[in-house]
Motif scaffolding. Structure first.
Motif, PDB file in Angstrom:
ATOM      1  N   ARG A   9     -31.741  53.883  15.438  1.00 21.46           N
ATOM      2  CA  ARG A   9     -32.264  54.671  14.324  1.00 21.46           C
ATOM      3  C   ARG A   9     -31.139  54.883  13.318  1.00 21.46           C
ATOM      4  O   ARG A   9     -30.094  55.450  13.663  1.00 21.46           O
ATOM      5  N   ALA A  48     -40.694  59.145  17.122  1.00 19.58           N
ATOM      6  CA  ALA A  48     -41.556  59.060  15.939  1.00 19.58           C
ATOM      7  C   ALA A  48     -42.665  60.091  16.079  1.00 19.58           C
ATOM      8  O   ALA A  48     -42.989  60.511  17.192  1.00 19.58           O
ATOM      9  N   GLU A  81     -35.141  51.445  13.380  1.00 19.30           N
ATOM     10  CA  GLU A  81     -35.995  52.358  12.618  1.00 19.30           C
ATOM     11  C   GLU A  81     -35.189  52.923  11.452  1.00 19.30           C
ATOM     12  O   GLU A  81     -34.073  53.395  11.635  1.00 19.30           O
ATOM     13  N   GLN A  88     -40.344  50.396  10.958  1.00 20.83           N
ATOM     14  CA  GLN A  88     -39.856  49.679  12.126  1.00 20.83           C
ATOM     15  C   GLN A  88     -39.559  48.226  11.770  1.00 20.83           C
ATOM     16  O   GLN A  88     -40.285  47.608  10.987  1.00 20.83           O
TER      17      GLN A  88
END
Length: 330
Positions: free
Chosen positions: A158, A30, A178, A183
């Motif tokens: 992710r 991130a 994510e 989140q």
């Protein structure tokens, strides 16, 4: 000799390489916060060796991510050694070989240090189930791409695009996800995460509990039979909706290779089929495109779907090259 003052050990090159790799991995997860960016700046300034290690770690990470190790400007001819007398070139060549060997040692060390994610993907029309261990399984729907990270024993997924079903009802530890920079955490939960083109990210909870993180707000827990859509614009929050058992079953029909429709327009149904097949379905009549469709159809049979709805609406179906055309009868 003053025995009361301990000798501070100098940071080794290996320690610096490991720290640099950790910074690069953190940046991949991130964007850095303001405090983290300031911490990185101070870390780089404290030792001149750190900047070089950081640059090498980022370069290696980019190569692993994009498989462009030599870069777009690479030209083999430019890297060929010019022919010359063996005696004159022998010693420089030995120095060059030694430098290459040293570089390879650094690369091997960085590969061992970096926590590289594992990527999973499906092509259009494909579905794939992957056990991740610890009782967690992910099922990727058509045209889906995810990355799975192991952050010091903590699993993080992710979702880059597509739709994935995460089944962790029997997992011993929570799964962190994510999507679109947001989140969420699933504890003993079974839920779907969607990131489709031109649509906001969506979460559908079938079982268990999923917690959504929100900026500057308290976390938002989702229970079973609940859906959440990411709001666009300045709000950047989640919009919740309750899901009946029938709605949730239709949303998850793709696990059985089906598309479940309950009053969607024919145009919306055709849009759904476009996710699973490269064979375009064209609706020639605008009024026909507005007709509601109900039924259960196979995702891998666009022609069969077209014939079925044409039969219901007294329309014609024809194939024109690689596309299917549905037209009203006149």
């Amino acid at each position: 000799m003053n025995k009361g003052v301990p000798v501070q050990e100098r940071e080794t090159s290996q320690d610096i390489e490991r720290a640099a790799a950790a910074w690069v991995a953190r940046m991949d997860r991130a964007p850095l916060t303001a405090s983290e960016a300031e911490e990185l700046t101070k870390w780089l300034a404290a030792d001149r060796r750190r900047r070089g290690a950081f640059i090498r770690a980022r370069a290696l990470w980019m190569r692993s991510e994009s498989a462009r190790a030599l870069g777009p400007q690479y030209e083999p001819e430019n890297f060929q050694l010019a022919a010359a007398a063996p005696i004159e070139r022998r010693r420089p060549m030995m120095k060059w070989s030694g430098a290459l060997a040293a570089s390879l040692v650094v690369v091997v060390m960085l590969v061992a240090t970096l926590q590289m994610p594992t990527a999973y993907a499906t092509a259009k029309g494909e579905m794939r189930t992957v056990p991740l261990g610890d009782g967690t399984t992910v099922t990727l729907n058509t045209d889906t791409h995810i990355k799975v990270y192991d952050d010091d024993g903590q699993r993080r997924i992710r979702v880059l695009r597509g739709e994935v079903l995460i089944e962790g009802a029997g997992a011993a530890s929570p799964t962190f996800v994510e999507v679109d920079g947001k989140q969420l955490e699933g504890a003993a939960a079974t839920f779907v995460v969607r990131k489709l083109n031109d649509q906001p990210a969506q979460i559908l909870v079938q079982e268990g509990r999923v917690v959504l993180a929100q900026e500057k707000q308290a976390t938002m827990p989702l229970s079973a039979n609940t859906g959440a859509s990411l709001l666009e614009g300045k709000e950047q929050g989640w919009q919740l909706r309750a899901l009946s058992y029938g709605q949730l079953s239709r949303e998850l029909a793709w696990r059985e290779g089906k598309i479940a429709l309950q009053g969607e327009t024919l145009a919306e149904a055709v849009s759904l089929y476009a996710r699973y097949s490269d064979t375009p379905i064209v609706i020639a009549d605008p009024e026909l495109a507005k007709a509601p469709v109900t039924g259960l159809f196979a995702v891998n049979n666009a022609l069969g779907f077209s014939r079925a709805v044409a039969n219901v609406f007294d329309a014609d179906v024809r194939q024109e090259g690689e596309r299917i055309v549905i037209a009203a009868r006149h």
